[in-house]
Design a protein around this motif. Sequence first.
Motif: not given
Length: 297
Positions: A103-112, A119-124
């Motif tokens: 399970l990746p960072p849904a909205l981009g790596s290294y980009r908190p 948005q993250a929940l919908a993707i995850l």
Amino acid sequence: MSKTVILDGGMGRELKRIGAPFRQPEWSALALWEAPHFVEQAHDAFVQAGAQVITSNSYAVVPFHIGEQRFATDGARLAALSGELARKAAAKAAQPVRVAGSLPPALGSYRPDLFDEAQALAILRVLVTALAPHVDLWLAETQSSLAEVRAVKQALAGQPQPLWLSFTLQDEDGDGVARLRSGETVAAAVAEAIRLGAAAVLFNCSQPEVMAAALDAANVVIAREQASLQLGVYANAFPPTPKDAKANATLDDIRADLTPRNYAQWAALWVERGASVVGGCCGITPQHIAALAQALP
């Protein structure tokens, strides 16, 4: 002495190395729809090297990598395929092998800074539903902030498999305190992982040099909380990644000094500091994993 669990290495760079379709921004996801046999081949290589846990090739199956439209129309199928390929490789292994659902960072790596809970929940949730039939545990990878792992926990509601939370760390010199890329402390991240009921906390996708301090900080919190929590490390082979780095902005170089032998020496230091799960991230090959399997108890 307890035995170390050996993870696999970096899927994306291994796919590129063996000649699979590979480009940015799709990264490791490209092989899933153009040539999935390469994904199985990469899994097989890590298993043969001694990996006891292999990770589904679902990290890049997110809009950040494959685009909003492809994710909407084909994301669930690609994620399910990544789980099926990992399970197939595990099933034919000579040794017991577990499958971790990435399970990746849904909205981009290294980009908190880009994080948005809805948005993250919908993707995850798409990834979780697709992967659930195929995985033995969940591995939330390269998490940069506490908000990201809280979203993972929400997306996994009702899933019975153990949860491993893996954080990416600041590579640059700072104030001497081990920190996530968000600036939040490792101590705070480990305390949150305990609160969320994680079975393990790992550190990944950062250079080997910063991992020991993170393990030390984690051990302090685990002792204070009297928690039962595994620790793990799987570093990358990139040069230090600065705070303003953007994933997919460039194809990072691979450090020449991180040979399999040298990487195994780093891993031995992590085990001395309490890590019981060790593997590799970007640029860590089956040869590196074989060196770990041979060198570690």
